[in-house]
Structures are given as structure tokens and as C-alpha cells.
Design a protein around this motif. Structure first.
Motif, PDB file in Angstrom:
ATOM      1  N   GLU A   1      57.660  35.216 104.613  1.00 23.40           N
ATOM      2  CA  GLU A   1      58.495  36.165 103.851  1.00 23.40           C
ATOM      3  C   GLU A   1      58.015  36.191 102.405  1.00 23.40           C
ATOM      4  O   GLU A   1      57.881  35.129 101.779  1.00 23.40           O
ATOM      5  N   ASN A   2      57.760  37.372 101.888  1.00 25.20           N
ATOM      6  CA  ASN A   2      57.137  37.462 100.556  1.00 25.20           C
ATOM      7  C   ASN A   2      58.185  37.293  99.448  1.00 25.20           C
ATOM      8  O   ASN A   2      58.478  38.209  98.687  1.00 25.20           O
ATOM      9  N   ILE A   3      58.748  36.096  99.399  1.00 26.20           N
ATOM     10  CA  ILE A   3      59.764  35.760  98.398  1.00 26.20           C
ATOM     11  C   ILE A   3      59.370  34.443  97.728  1.00 26.20           C
ATOM     12  O   ILE A   3      58.494  33.725  98.223  1.00 26.20           O
ATOM     13  N   THR A   4      60.013  34.145  96.610  1.00 28.16           N
ATOM     14  CA  THR A   4      59.765  32.879  95.920  1.00 28.16           C
ATOM     15  C   THR A   4      61.056  32.065  95.921  1.00 28.16           C
ATOM     16  O   THR A   4      62.120  32.584  95.562  1.00 28.16           O
ATOM     17  N   VAL A   5      60.943  30.807  96.366  1.00 25.53           N
ATOM     18  CA  VAL A   5      62.113  29.939  96.425  1.00 25.53           C
ATOM     19  C   VAL A   5      61.966  28.835  95.380  1.00 25.53           C
ATOM     20  O   VAL A   5      60.938  28.158  95.331  1.00 25.53           O
ATOM     21  N   ILE A   6      62.964  28.712  94.535  1.00 31.86           N
ATOM     22  CA  ILE A   6      63.015  27.625  93.564  1.00 31.86           C
ATOM     23  C   ILE A   6      63.967  26.590  94.141  1.00 31.86           C
ATOM     24  O   ILE A   6      65.152  26.884  94.376  1.00 31.86           O
ATOM     25  N   PHE A   7      63.425  25.415  94.428  1.00 33.66           N
ATOM     26  CA  PHE A   7      64.186  24.388  95.141  1.00 33.66           C
ATOM     27  C   PHE A   7      64.474  23.218  94.195  1.00 33.66           C
ATOM     28  O   PHE A   7      63.570  22.492  93.798  1.00 33.66           O
ATOM     29  N   ILE A   8      65.728  23.088  93.828  1.00 33.31           N
ATOM     30  CA  ILE A   8      66.147  22.026  92.919  1.00 33.31           C
ATOM     31  C   ILE A   8      66.525  20.794  93.733  1.00 33.31           C
ATOM     32  O   ILE A   8      67.514  20.811  94.467  1.00 33.31           O
ATOM     33  N   ASN A   9      65.722  19.736  93.615  1.00 35.06           N
ATOM     34  CA  ASN A   9      65.991  18.496  94.347  1.00 35.06           C
ATOM     35  C   ASN A   9      66.401  17.418  93.354  1.00 35.06           C
ATOM     36  O   ASN A   9      65.580  16.894  92.620  1.00 35.06           O
ATOM     37  N   ASN A  10      67.731  17.119  93.375  1.00 33.91           N
ATOM     38  CA  ASN A  10      68.185  16.018  92.516  1.00 33.91           C
ATOM     39  C   ASN A  10      68.807  14.893  93.344  1.00 33.91           C
ATOM     40  O   ASN A  10      69.517  14.040  92.832  1.00 33.91           O
ATOM     41  N   ALA A  11      68.557  14.960  94.653  1.00 32.14           N
ATOM     42  CA  ALA A  11      68.895  13.863  95.552  1.00 32.14           C
ATOM     43  C   ALA A  11      70.398  13.601  95.675  1.00 32.14           C
ATOM     44  O   ALA A  11      70.817  12.529  96.092  1.00 32.14           O
ATOM     45  N   ILE A  12      71.195  14.621  95.337  1.00 28.68           N
ATOM     46  CA  ILE A  12      72.642  14.392  95.411  1.00 28.68           C
ATOM     47  C   ILE A  12      73.369  15.735  95.430  1.00 28.68           C
ATOM     48  O   ILE A  12      72.811  16.756  95.010  1.00 28.68           O
TER      49      ILE A  12
ATOM     50  N   GLY B   1      53.792  30.940  91.816  1.00 25.35           N
ATOM     51  CA  GLY B   1      54.635  31.412  92.921  1.00 25.35           C
ATOM     52  C   GLY B   1      54.941  32.888  92.804  1.00 25.35           C
ATOM     53  O   GLY B   1      54.750  33.667  93.756  1.00 25.35           O
ATOM     54  N   PHE B   2      55.428  33.304  91.648  1.00 27.16           N
ATOM     55  CA  PHE B   2      55.766  34.721  91.461  1.00 27.16           C
ATOM     56  C   PHE B   2      54.521  35.613  91.523  1.00 27.16           C
ATOM     57  O   PHE B   2      54.573  36.726  92.023  1.00 27.16           O
ATOM     58  N   LYS B   3      53.408  35.087  91.011  1.00 22.74           N
ATOM     59  CA  LYS B   3      52.175  35.873  91.034  1.00 22.74           C
ATOM     60  C   LYS B   3      51.752  36.150  92.477  1.00 22.74           C
ATOM     61  O   LYS B   3      51.358  37.266  92.830  1.00 22.74           O
ATOM     62  N   ASN B   4      51.839  35.094  93.290  1.00 24.20           N
ATOM     63  CA  ASN B   4      51.498  35.280  94.700  1.00 24.20           C
ATOM     64  C   ASN B   4      52.380  36.350  95.328  1.00 24.20           C
ATOM     65  O   ASN B   4      51.922  37.178  96.106  1.00 24.20           O
ATOM     66  N   GLN B   5      53.667  36.324  94.975  1.00 18.07           N
ATOM     67  CA  GLN B   5      54.575  37.326  95.527  1.00 18.07           C
ATOM     68  C   GLN B   5      54.157  38.726  95.078  1.00 18.07           C
ATOM     69  O   GLN B   5      54.092  39.663  95.872  1.00 18.07           O
ATOM     70  N   LEU B   6      53.859  38.858  93.794  1.00 17.23           N
ATOM     71  CA  LEU B   6      53.444  40.165  93.267  1.00 17.23           C
ATOM     72  C   LEU B   6      52.171  40.656  93.958  1.00 17.23           C
ATOM     73  O   LEU B   6      51.963  41.844  94.152  1.00 17.23           O
TER      74      LEU B   6
END
Lengths: 353, 248, 176
Positions: B113-124, B194-199
Motif C-alpha cells: 500500500e503506497n502509504i507512510t506509517v509513522i510507528f511510535i514505539n515507547n514500549a508501553i 519514507g514520504f519520498k518513496n510514497q511520492l
């Protein structure tokens, strides 16, 4: 020119003709012909078709596409609709228009794949969490299903609300002659200024949302939704009165079961029993006033609600009749379908004949 | 006088609600700056999750959808498919993406899927009050792992980048940290990539950002940053896990 | 008029398409029709059936309790439905696969060696069309010409099979 078509395929084609350009679904019997048909048809009209990884994903794809302004739909059958209820609640809360087709199968649980009407409650009472409803249409024939879904996207846009077409396995699988209406011109559809099409910036940016953390704000949202539902009730309530003018025994039934009841009405009349049928076409809003009016007729002796369930719509019929006349119930479940003769015999027994 | 720093115009003027020391603010700024630098103003749809960043729709200066818990990749799919010419991003936390929303993220990635996911991992889990996340470290105490996370009871933390990089759909998957200025700069480069790849239509991109939650970790903001640097990044090594351009 | 037909047999015997041919013919003839298949687990390898209602007026119930016609292509189907046929009705028995005789004297029973006639037509798969021929002759609802035209239209993509199907239709029509 009329064409012999299977219910599911006719529904799919009429959705496209009605302007649907985005479909997201997940396989489940007995509605599979809808996604199968649309996987071929959508690319032909420049639309989107995606088989999602689950019903949960499918309804949230509908959320995303509808939120971005597309005429989007999904279809499923009972267990799949249960999974979609969370998403439908969000869609209602965010006031997004979309169309949901439920080709009901027998439950509870995995149940069976044969026809049933046991999803009445989860369709008309707001099947997910929160205070919401949606327009629920219950077509009795392939032609009526076509006509209803053809305009369902307009209704969804008008009220910014999901619209459900509630059929059953019989409606999905039956073949009948239908007249498919012409393709609507998408350029004539009303512009959705609220939709997140990506062009919004600053003051002009759009937010699709169902989160209202302030209680007084959320209460206002609920009041607004309720006002929309009242407007639906005033404008959209639909039913068919079949030979009710002189009826002494009034059947109430919806969808394909109403057709079985029409045959029963005619068989009863041939035996001298003045029977009639009141068939809700919209299950939400429910034609309570029409039922109350019939109940007030002096010649009406009794009601019999006939459903493919253990008794769901009958509760709304009883609320509408409000004790004026007795309301009996006759139902079959599990995928068993009553014949017109069965319905006739129930009435003959009640009438002591 | 020369302006050396200003807020990105892809952020609104709304004040962040995040706790002191929380790195969501940095992550928001990086995403906004990346979008601005790539000229995405007026052509972006953002998807906010359920979790601490549920109010992200108030902060990004673009069209925004707030969606059901874990379903951001599905909603992003719907929006992107009907507006393929727009930039669509989903912003998700670890509970949203790696617990309740595993099916959605895996299949969005698998579809490329041509989207960008920002994944915030703070372990809680932040919003609900410090419960165990799918990325909580072994031994880490949370309000629902009061004796510390153990393998027999809870299994091991999920490594999202490693898992998704086994799929053919993604074009770029990277894990960065927000624990120090150098890492933040690297994270920004990854987000821009990431965004560039999507564009460029290259398909699914995901940037995991190791983040802090001082409030629920029970640490000062500085100690929380150290925890990310010293403990989290041992289990979640930084780096690029998939880059279709590098393979060439 | 209103005619109710139940067609039943093994999956693969063409019972659903037999019913569809009746439905297509009904529409071509300006009549109303419903075609309702069984779609339960029996679809896969077991018995399969469909209910067809042909009428001058809009069809109310597509559900048939007592058919005017039963077309039984195999033994289980005959036993499942034979007692439901209404008095004065007709059963067409595929005697190629059913040796039993129907023990009712209030209905008409026609035994048809559809398998042998299909072989004679040049294609064993046309047994359902043989029965279709017999049915239209017995019911008198549609002409052989009309149904022959339907067959040519529906098999337009597979022109090779058309001659055998037309022959099967003719043999079925003449067999009763």
C-alpha cells in the motif's frame, strides 16, 4: 429491457450505477457474488475494489474512503456484520455516508449459510456501541433491491449516515427479471466540502472524527444525530399495504418472507379469511404510524408477525400496535423457511377454522 | 536578524497536550517538517490512531481522519486508493499498531500500500495508564505486568520492522530513535525517505521511532531518554531493515 | 397461470442450468419468473435442487411447498420430493438412474431414459436438456423453437456444443 439476474449480482451492478466507486469486502457465504462481480466491474468504471484481510479492515477501509469523499460500500453476511459493527459505530459517529449490504444467514455463532432474518436487532437498533441508527431498507425482490441500492448512496450523502440494505440468503441467490437503471453521472453528485481529500490547509482543513472528549459537546453530537434520525423518519419511512383495506387478519413481514406472506394472504382469501399484509420497506425508520393506524381499524381482529427468527421485528410491531389488538408471532430459524401453506395454517388455527 | 528555527507550517498553532518529556512532540515536528520540505502542503491526508496521539488531528496542518483502534492502515488504504495522487500517512503507537492492529499493518505492508506509517514505539500504553505493550521489554514493570514481563506469561516483545521486512510489499522500513539530537536528525532523514518513496509510487514505507513515556515509565525525561538509548535499542536495534533502492 | 417446478438431482447433472433455461424461456415469453437454487452444503457433491415459479403475474412466494412439476434426476431427489407434488401434478423421472416406480395414482408420472437419449444426441452431458425437452412438451408452456433459440444464445460462447444440445431437446420433446 429486463434481464434475468441473480440478486447479489444485480445489487452489485445497481450499486455501480448508483455511483459507488469504492468497494471493500471479505468473503463470506451467501454474499460472495457481490465482491466477485465488483472485482471485475470496478476496474471497468475506474473504481476501487479491495479484498480486505478481514471484515474489520473492510469497514475501516470504507471509513477511510468515505471520509475522503468517495461513494464507498461494503457487503457481508451476519457474522461479518457483527465484526463490522465497531466500524459502523465510528462511521455513524463521524457522520460518514456509506452503504452496507447484509445478506443475512442463520445464527448465532457461525450458524449456517441458509436464509434468516435474525439480524433485525443488530441492523435497526444500532448494532454497535453508542446512540446511533441508520437507514435500513429491506427489499422483497431483486428489482426492489436494485431500486433501493441505486438511490442508497444519495440517501447516505443526504443524511451523512450509513445506509444498510438488509437482504437474506434467498434474495442474494434468487434469479429474477430486473430492469437495471442507467448509470448516474458522478459529476452531478453534491460536493462534499467536509471530506478529507487532502487539499485542506489551515482554516480550510477538514477533520473526520468521532472523538468528543467534552461531555456537553458529545451530547450535542448525539442530539444532532437524533435530529437526523427524526428527519429520516419524516422523509424516508416506507411500507407496502397489501390488501389491508378490509383485512381482519393482518400479517406483518419484511423482505422475502413478505412475499411468502402475500401468497398466504391470497390462499386465505380463497378460503374466505380476509387477510392482508403490512410490509415495512424501511425497518429503520419503522412504519409504526402505519401499523398503529391499521390496528385502530375496527374490523382488524389480530396481527401475525412472520419472520425467519425467534421474534425480533415483532417487538416493534407490538410497540406500534400498543395493545390495541393481539399480536401473534410465527417464525422459523436455522435456515428453515416457511411456505405460504405454513403461514396459512397458523392463521386458520388462530381463526379456529 | 536571521531566523534559525521556526515551527513547520505543516503544524497548526494548537498546543500539544503531551506530557513533559514525551517525544511525540519531536515526532510530530519531524513528520511536519518532512511534509513541508517535500512540498506536501495542500495534498496530504493524515490518519490519527487511538492512544496518546489520538488528538494528532488537532496538530497536523492537513486534512485528518481519526479512526478506530488499530485500523489506521485500513483507513489509510481507503483514503489513498480514492486519492492516489495525495500523500497519506498513518501515525500509530505500539498498542495500536503491534497489538490490536497487527492484521491491518501486516496486510497494508503485504499489499505494498503506497502509504507512510509513522510507528511510535515507547514500549508501553500511555493513554490508558502504563499497561504492558506488545513491545514492552522482558523484565519491564508495567501496571499489568507488575512483576516484570516474562516469557512464559507474556511472550517476547514484537519486533515490527524485522517482521514486516520479510514481506515483499514494503519499499522502505527503518527503525530510528528520538533519544538524542543525532538520532533525531537521522530519524528525520528516514521520514523524508519514507514520504519520498510514497511520492515516487514505490509502495509501503514504515519508520519506527523509539520513543519515551516518562510518565508511565516512572522516569525523569532524561532518564527515559537513557532507557531508550541503553535498554530499548538493545532489543530493538536501529537501522534500515528494507530499502528496495539499496538492493539495486 | 402459475406453474411451480422443482428440479432436483446430483450436483453436476445440470439441474440448476435446466431451471435457468426454463427461467430464460419464461422471460423471453414475456412471463414473470423466479429461480431459487438450494445453496446449502449439498452443492458440493450431494443433491442440488432449484425451485422455478413461472407466472403471468408478479411471483409472490418463490418458495414451493407443493410443485406442479417435479423433475427428479436421481433417486434421493425422487424420494425427497415425490410426496410433495400436488394432486394432478407431474413427475418426470430420469429412469437412466432411477429404477423405482412412483407409487401414487393421483399424479402423472413420466419415465424418461434421459441418459440414453443424451448419448443418442451425441453428448452424455445433455441429459438435462433431454428432460427440458420433455418438460416443455408436457407443460405446453413454451415452444421448442423458443427454447432452441435460448440454447443457441446461452451456448453462443461454446458453439461446438450447440448441435448436441439442440438434438437432445428434440429427442426429449419427442420422447413424451
Amino acid at each position: 429491457m429486463k434481464k434475468l439476474m441473480k440478486g447479489n449480482e444485480a445489487i452489485a451492478e445497481a450499486a455501480v450505477r448508483g455511483g459507488c466507486r469504492a468497494f471493500f469486502g471479505y468473503p463470506i457465504t451467501p454474499q460472495n457474488e457481490i465482491p466477485e462481480y465488483l472485482s471485475r466491474r470496478m476496474p471497468e468504471v475506474g473504481g476501487v475494489f479491495i479484498q480486505a484481510e478481514s471484515e474489520v479492515s473492510a469497514i475501516n477501509m470504507v471509513y477511510g474512503a468515505a471520509g475522503a469523499g468517495a461513494r464507498a460500500m461494503t457487503s457481508s453476511s451476519s457474522p461479518g456484520i457483527s465484526l463490522k459493527q465497531e466500524g459502523i459505530s465510528y462511521i455513524s459517529g463521524a457522520e460518514l455516508p456509506c452503504v452496507i449490504v447484509n445478506i443475512v444467514r442463520a445464527g448465532p455463532g457461525l450458524g449456517g449459510i441458509l436464509p434468516a432474518q435474525s439480524d433485525y436487532f443488530q441492523s435497526v437498533k444500532g448494532g454497535g456501541h453508542g446512540d446511533y441508527h441508520m437507514l435500513v431498507f429491506a427489499p422483497e425482490s431483486v428489482q426492489e433491491a436494485v431500486d433501493l441500492i441505486y438511490n442508497a448512496f444519495d440517501k447516505a450523502d443526504q443524511y451523512r449516515s450509513p445506509v444498510m440494505i438488509l437482504g437474506d440468503g434467498m434474495l442474494g441467490q434468487i434469479m429474477e427479471a430486473v430492469e437495471i437503471p442507467p448509470m448516474k453521472d458522478p459529476t452531478t453528485f453534491p460536493k462534499k466540502e467536509w471530506a478529507t481529500d487532502g487539499t485542506g490547509v489551515g482554516e480550510g482543513r477538514r477533520i473526520v472524527n468521532s472523538l468528543y472528549i467534552e461531555p456537553d459537546v458529545l451530547e450535542k453530537v448525539n442530539q444532532k444525530l437524533a435530529a437526523t434520525y427524526a428527519e429520516m423518519a419524516a422523509n424516508e419511512t416506507a411500507y407496502e399495504a397489501y390488501k389491508t383495506d378490509d383485512a381482519e387478519v393482518v400479517l406483518t413481514a419484511y423482505g422475502t418472507v413478505a412475499r411468502i406472506c402475500k401468497s398466504a394472504v391470497n390462499m386465505l382469501r380463497a378460503k374466505g379469511v380476509k387477510a392482508g399484509l403490512l410490509r415495512p420497506i424501511t425497518l429503520y425508520p419503522f412504519p409504526s404510524d402505519a401499523i398503529a393506524k391499521v390496528a385502530a381499524e375496527p374490523q382488524v381482529k389480530r396481527f401475525l408477525t412472520v419472520e425467519l427468527s425467534m421474534g425480533q421485528m415483532v417487538e416493534d410491531v407490538r410497540l406500534a400496535v400498543n395493545g390495541a389488538k393481539p399480536v401473534d408471532f410465527y417464525g422459523r430459524t436455522g435456515g428453515c423457511v416457511m411456505s405460504p401453506e405454513d403461514v396459512m395454517n397458523v392463521i386458520l388455527e388462530k381463526e379456529g377454522k | 536578524m536571521a531566523t534559525v528555527f521556526k515551527k513547520s507550517k505543516m503544524l497548526t498553532d494548537t498546543k500539544f497536550h503531551y506530557c513533559p518529556g514525551c517525544t511525540h512532540g519531536i515526532a510530530h515536528r519531524l513528520v511536519a517538517e518532512a511534509l513541508e520540505e517535500l512540498g506536501c502542503e495542500g495534498k496530504t491526508i493524515g490518519i490519527a490512531p487511538v492512544g496518546c496521539s489520538v488528538f494528532a488531528y488537532n496538530y497536523f496542518n492537513c486534512d485528518m481522519q481519526q479512526v478506530a483502534h488499530g485500523r489506521a492502515p485500513a483507513a489509510a488504504t481507503g483514503a489513498k486508493r480514492v486519492h492516489p495522487d495525495k500523500v497519506v500517512f498513518a501515525y500509530q503507537g505500539d498498542g495500536d499498531l503491534a497489538s490490536i492492529g497487527t492484521a491491518e499493518i501486516v496486510h497494508a505492508a503485504a499489499r505494498g500500500e503506497n502509504i507512510t506509517v509513522i510507528f511510535i514505539n515507547n514500549a508501553i500504553y500511555g493513554m490508558t495508564g502504563g499497561q504492558m505493550a506488545p513491545t514492552t521489554l522482558l523484565g519491564q514493570k508495567t501496571t499489568t505486568s507488575q512483576y516484570g514481563r516474562t516469557v512464559p506469561l507474556n511472550g517476547n516483545p514484537i519486533k515490527v520492522c524485522e517482521m514486516l521486512s520479510t514481506l515483499d510489499g514494503p519499499s522502505y522500513i527503518a527503525r530510528c530513535s528520538l533519544a538524542d539530537p543525532a538520532s533525531v536528525l537521522k530519524a528525520k532523514k528516514a521520514i523524508i525517505k519514507g514520504f519520498k518513496n510514497q511520492l515516487e509510487g514505490k509502495g509501503f514505507t514504515l519508520i519506527e521511532l523509539l520513543s519515551t513515556c516518562p510518565t508511565n515509565m516512572g522516569l525523569t525525561p532524561l532518564a527515559a531518554l537513557d532507557y531508550v538509548k541503553n535498554d530499548m535499542s538493545k532489543i530493538f536495534p536501529l537501522g534500515v531493515f528494507k530499502d528496495i533502492d539499496a538492493i539495486k | 397461470m402459475e406453474e411451480k417446478i422443482i428440479i432436483a438431482g446430483f450436483g453436476g447433472q445440470g439441474v440448476l442450468s435446466l431451471g435457468q433455461f426454463i427461467a430464460y424461456a419464461a422471460i423471453a415469453d414475456g412471463k414473470e419468473v423466479t429461480w431459487l437454487p438450494s445453496y446449502g452444503p449439498e452443492m458440493r457433491g450431494g443433491t442440488s435442487n432449484c425451485s422455478v415459479v413461472v407466472s403471468d403475474e408478479k411471483v409472490a412466494s418463490p418458495i414451493i411447498a407443493n410443485p406442479d412439476y417435479l423433475i427428479a434426476m436421481n433417486k434421493p431427489s425422487l424420494y425427497k420430493f415425490q410426496n410433495k407434488v400436488k394432486t394432478g401434478g407431474t413427475i418426470i423421472v430420469n429412469s437412466s438412474l432411477i429404477a423405482d416406480k412412483v407409487e401414487r395414482d393421483d399424479i402423472k408420472v413420466v419415465y424418461l431414459d434421459a441418459g440414453a437419449l443424451a448419448l443418442q444426441a451425441g453428448n452424455p452431458k445433455t441429459a438435462n436438456i433431454v428432460v427440458l425437452g420433455a418438460y416443455i412438451k408436457l407443460s405446453g408452456l413454451f415452444t421448442q423453437e423458443l427454447v432452441a433459440k435460448m440454447i443457441q444464445e446461452k451456448f453462443a460462447a461454446k458453439p461446438k456444443v450447440i448441435p448436441a444440445n439442440l438434438k437432445a431437446l428434440e429427442l426429449g420433446t419427442h420422447a413424451v
